[in-house]
Scaffold this motif. Structure first.
Motif, short mmCIF file in Angstrom:
data_model
loop_
_atom_site.label_atom_id
_atom_site.label_comp_id
_atom_site.label_asym_id
_atom_site.label_seq_id
_atom_site.Cartn_x
_atom_site.Cartn_y
_atom_site.Cartn_z
N MET A 37 0.83 -1.20 0.00
CA MET A 37 0.00 0.00 0.00
C MET A 37 0.87 1.26 0.00
N GLN A 38 0.42 2.26 -0.72
CA GLN A 38 1.13 3.54 -0.75
C GLN A 38 1.17 4.15 0.65
N SER A 39 2.19 4.95 0.89
CA SER A 39 2.30 5.67 2.16
C SER A 39 1.29 6.83 2.18
N PHE A 40 1.14 7.43 3.33
CA PHE A 40 0.26 8.59 3.47
C PHE A 40 0.65 9.68 2.48
N GLU A 41 1.94 10.00 2.41
CA GLU A 41 2.40 11.07 1.51
C GLU A 41 2.17 10.71 0.05
N GLU A 42 2.43 9.46 -0.32
CA GLU A 42 2.18 9.03 -1.70
C GLU A 42 0.70 9.15 -2.06
N LYS A 43 -0.15 8.68 -1.16
CA LYS A 43 -1.59 8.73 -1.44
C LYS A 43 -2.07 10.17 -1.52
N LYS A 44 -1.58 11.02 -0.61
CA LYS A 44 -1.98 12.44 -0.63
C LYS A 44 -1.58 13.08 -1.95
N GLU A 45 -0.37 12.82 -2.40
CA GLU A 45 0.12 13.39 -3.66
C GLU A 45 -0.70 12.86 -4.85
N ASN A 46 -0.94 11.57 -4.88
CA ASN A 46 -1.69 10.98 -6.00
C ASN A 46 -3.14 11.42 -6.00
N LEU A 47 -3.76 11.49 -4.84
CA LEU A 47 -5.16 11.92 -4.76
C LEU A 47 -5.28 13.40 -5.11
N THR A 48 -4.34 14.20 -4.67
CA THR A 48 -4.34 15.62 -5.04
C THR A 48 -4.26 15.78 -6.55
N GLY A 49 -3.35 15.06 -7.18
CA GLY A 49 -3.22 15.11 -8.63
C GLY A 49 -4.49 14.66 -9.34
N PHE A 50 -5.12 13.62 -8.82
CA PHE A 50 -6.38 13.13 -9.39
C PHE A 50 -7.46 14.21 -9.32
N ILE A 51 -7.55 14.88 -8.19
CA ILE A 51 -8.56 15.94 -8.02
C ILE A 51 -8.27 17.11 -8.95
N VAL A 52 -7.02 17.48 -9.10
CA VAL A 52 -6.65 18.55 -10.03
C VAL A 52 -7.09 18.18 -11.45
N ARG A 53 -6.76 16.95 -11.87
CA ARG A 53 -7.08 16.51 -13.24
C ARG A 53 -8.57 16.35 -13.49
N THR A 54 -9.30 15.80 -12.52
CA THR A 54 -10.70 15.47 -12.78
C THR A 54 -11.69 16.56 -12.38
N GLN A 55 -11.29 17.42 -11.43
CA GLN A 55 -12.22 18.45 -10.96
C GLN A 55 -11.76 19.86 -11.28
N GLY A 56 -10.55 19.98 -11.80
CA GLY A 56 -10.06 21.28 -12.22
C GLY A 56 -9.69 22.23 -11.09
N LEU A 57 -9.52 21.71 -9.89
CA LEU A 57 -9.12 22.58 -8.78
C LEU A 57 -7.63 22.90 -8.88
N ALA A 58 -7.25 24.02 -8.32
CA ALA A 58 -5.84 24.38 -8.21
C ALA A 58 -5.21 23.44 -7.17
N PRO A 59 -3.89 23.29 -7.21
CA PRO A 59 -3.23 22.33 -6.31
C PRO A 59 -3.52 22.50 -4.82
N ARG A 60 -3.50 23.72 -4.31
CA ARG A 60 -3.73 23.91 -2.86
C ARG A 60 -5.13 23.50 -2.42
N PRO A 61 -6.20 23.96 -3.10
CA PRO A 61 -7.53 23.49 -2.73
C PRO A 61 -7.71 21.99 -2.96
N ALA A 62 -7.06 21.45 -3.99
CA ALA A 62 -7.14 20.02 -4.25
C ALA A 62 -6.50 19.23 -3.12
N GLU A 63 -5.37 19.71 -2.61
CA GLU A 63 -4.73 19.04 -1.48
C GLU A 63 -5.61 19.10 -0.24
N ALA A 64 -6.24 20.23 -0.01
CA ALA A 64 -7.15 20.35 1.14
C ALA A 64 -8.31 19.36 1.00
N ALA A 65 -8.84 19.22 -0.20
CA ALA A 65 -9.93 18.26 -0.44
C ALA A 65 -9.44 16.83 -0.23
#
Length: 81
Positions: A37-65
Protein backbone atom coordinates in the motif's frame (compact mmCIF):
# COMPACT_ATOMS: atom_id res chain seq x y z
CA UNK A 1 -18.55 -5.61 -1.39
CA UNK A 2 -15.44 -4.20 0.25
CA UNK A 3 -14.32 -0.58 0.23
CA UNK A 4 -10.68 0.40 -0.05
CA UNK A 5 -9.36 1.46 3.34
CA UNK A 6 -7.11 4.07 1.71
CA UNK A 7 -9.44 5.81 -0.77
CA UNK A 8 -12.96 4.45 -0.21
CA UNK A 9 -13.36 2.99 -3.71
CA UNK A 10 -15.82 0.10 -3.91
CA UNK A 11 -14.00 -3.11 -4.79
CA UNK A 12 -16.36 -5.56 -6.49
CA UNK A 13 -14.08 -7.79 -8.56
CA UNK A 14 -10.53 -9.12 -8.42
CA UNK A 15 -9.34 -6.42 -10.84
CA UNK A 16 -10.28 -3.75 -8.29
CA UNK A 17 -7.96 -5.19 -5.62
CA UNK A 18 -4.21 -4.67 -5.35
CA UNK A 19 -2.45 -7.45 -7.27
CA UNK A 20 -5.91 -8.96 -8.03
CA UNK A 21 -5.81 -10.29 -4.46
CA UNK A 22 -9.27 -10.11 -2.94
CA UNK A 23 -7.83 -10.62 0.54
CA UNK A 24 -6.21 -7.16 0.37
CA UNK A 25 -8.01 -4.26 2.04
CA UNK A 26 -6.85 -1.67 -0.50
CA UNK A 27 -7.45 -1.18 -4.20
CA UNK A 28 -5.32 -1.27 -7.29
CA UNK A 29 -5.12 2.56 -7.25
CA UNK A 30 -3.67 2.63 -3.74
CA UNK A 31 -1.03 -0.03 -4.37
CA UNK A 32 2.58 0.42 -5.35
CA UNK A 33 3.88 -1.68 -8.27
CA UNK A 34 5.08 -4.33 -5.80
CA UNK A 35 1.56 -4.63 -4.33
CA UNK A 36 2.23 -2.88 -1.03
CA UNK A 37 0.00 0.00 0.00
CA UNK A 38 1.13 3.54 -0.75
CA UNK A 39 2.30 5.67 2.16
CA UNK A 40 0.26 8.59 3.47
CA UNK A 41 2.40 11.07 1.51
CA UNK A 42 2.18 9.03 -1.70
CA UNK A 43 -1.59 8.73 -1.44
CA UNK A 44 -1.98 12.44 -0.63
CA UNK A 45 0.12 13.39 -3.66
CA UNK A 46 -1.69 10.98 -6.00
CA UNK A 47 -5.16 11.92 -4.76
CA UNK A 48 -4.34 15.62 -5.04
CA UNK A 49 -3.22 15.11 -8.63
CA UNK A 50 -6.38 13.13 -9.39
CA UNK A 51 -8.56 15.94 -8.02
CA UNK A 52 -6.65 18.55 -10.03
CA UNK A 53 -7.08 16.51 -13.24
CA UNK A 54 -10.70 15.47 -12.78
CA UNK A 55 -12.22 18.45 -10.96
CA UNK A 56 -10.06 21.28 -12.22
CA UNK A 57 -9.12 22.58 -8.78
CA UNK A 58 -5.84 24.38 -8.21
CA UNK A 59 -3.23 22.33 -6.31
CA UNK A 60 -3.73 23.91 -2.86
CA UNK A 61 -7.53 23.49 -2.73
CA UNK A 62 -7.14 20.02 -4.25
CA UNK A 63 -4.73 19.04 -1.48
CA UNK A 64 -7.15 20.35 1.14
CA UNK A 65 -9.93 18.26 -0.44
CA UNK A 66 -7.66 15.20 -0.54
CA UNK A 67 -6.78 15.58 3.13
CA UNK A 68 -10.44 16.04 4.03
CA UNK A 69 -11.29 12.79 2.24
CA UNK A 70 -8.33 10.90 3.70
CA UNK A 71 -9.21 12.00 7.24
CA UNK A 72 -12.36 9.85 7.03
CA UNK A 73 -10.62 6.66 5.89
CA UNK A 74 -9.39 3.87 8.18
CA UNK A 75 -5.90 3.64 6.67
CA UNK A 76 -5.02 7.20 7.65
CA UNK A 77 -6.66 7.66 11.06
CA UNK A 78 -3.33 7.54 12.87
CA UNK A 79 -1.87 10.19 10.57
CA UNK A 80 -4.31 12.84 11.80
CA UNK A 81 -4.01 12.29 15.56
Amino acid sequence: MKECIACGMPMVGAADFAMNDESKDYCVHCARPDGSMQSFEEKKENLTGFIVRTQGLAPRPAEAAALSMMRKLPAWRGDFD
